[in-house]
Scaffold this active site. Structure first.
Site, short mmCIF file in Angstrom:
data_model
loop_
_atom_site.label_atom_id
_atom_site.label_comp_id
_atom_site.label_asym_id
_atom_site.label_seq_id
_atom_site.Cartn_x
_atom_site.Cartn_y
_atom_site.Cartn_z
N SER A 19 -4.25 32.01 -1.43
CA SER A 19 -4.61 30.80 -2.19
C SER A 19 -3.94 29.57 -1.58
CB SER A 19 -4.20 30.94 -3.65
OG SER A 19 -4.91 31.99 -4.26
N ALA A 25 -5.84 24.48 3.92
CA ALA A 25 -7.05 24.25 4.72
C ALA A 25 -7.89 23.13 4.12
CB ALA A 25 -7.87 25.54 4.84
N ARG A 34 -8.73 15.66 -0.38
CA ARG A 34 -7.51 14.84 -0.34
C ARG A 34 -7.60 13.67 -1.30
NH1 ARG A 34 -8.08 15.89 5.21
NH2 ARG A 34 -8.98 13.83 5.58
N GLU A 71 -14.60 21.37 -5.89
CA GLU A 71 -14.56 20.84 -4.52
C GLU A 71 -14.18 21.94 -3.54
OE1 GLU A 71 -15.44 18.53 -1.65
OE2 GLU A 71 -15.43 17.55 -3.62
N TRP A 114 -12.61 11.44 -20.44
CA TRP A 114 -11.66 10.34 -20.45
C TRP A 114 -12.21 9.17 -21.27
CZ3 TRP A 114 -6.84 9.36 -17.98
CH2 TRP A 114 -6.28 10.49 -17.39
#
Length: 123
Positions: A19, A25, A34, A71, A114
């Site tokens: 994991s 990766a 990111r 993602e 939200w």
């Protein structure tokens, strides 16, 4: 194929290593991941602070974590599609587009969770 290895602490440690390797990766190769991690680093503490009670905190934080998970799945699908079919193919494009759409739907879920919770709090 089912695993024949006995389950136990050693297998759990191996799974954690795999994991962690996958997270590294994704961080190394996926700009979208990111960006989403950086957004989570800001919004996750804010969600835990803004949420009133466990359910609101879970919705605010959990909706963000679902985006990261999807993602990762989307990136995995794209990697497999690129490996199997490096040239353009309609089905390969469809698979990639559907993975992207799944991420989009979870981003819409973040906005909904939200928005509703913050509207209730500040309206």
């Amino acid at each position: 194929m089912p695993s024949t290895e006995p389950r136990g602490p050693r297998q759990i440690v191996r799974a954690l290593r795999w994991s962690w390797k996958g997270l590294r990766a994704a961080w190394s190769y996926e700009a979208s991941f990111r960006l989403e991690v950086l957004i989570c680093l800001v919004l996750l503490p804010a969600g835990l602070w803004l949420g009133r009670g466990a359910v609101e905190k879970a919705l605010l934080a959990g909706s963000l974590l679902l985006v990261l998970a999807m993602e990762l799945i989307n990136s995995a699908v794209e990697a497999v599609v690129d490996k199997v079919s490096p040239e353009f193919h309609e089905l390969a494009g469809r698979a990639k587009d559907m993975g992207s759409a799944a991420v989009f739907l979870l981003l819409a879920n973040v906005a909904l969770c939200w928005g509703l919770i913050l509207w209730q709090r500040f309206a």
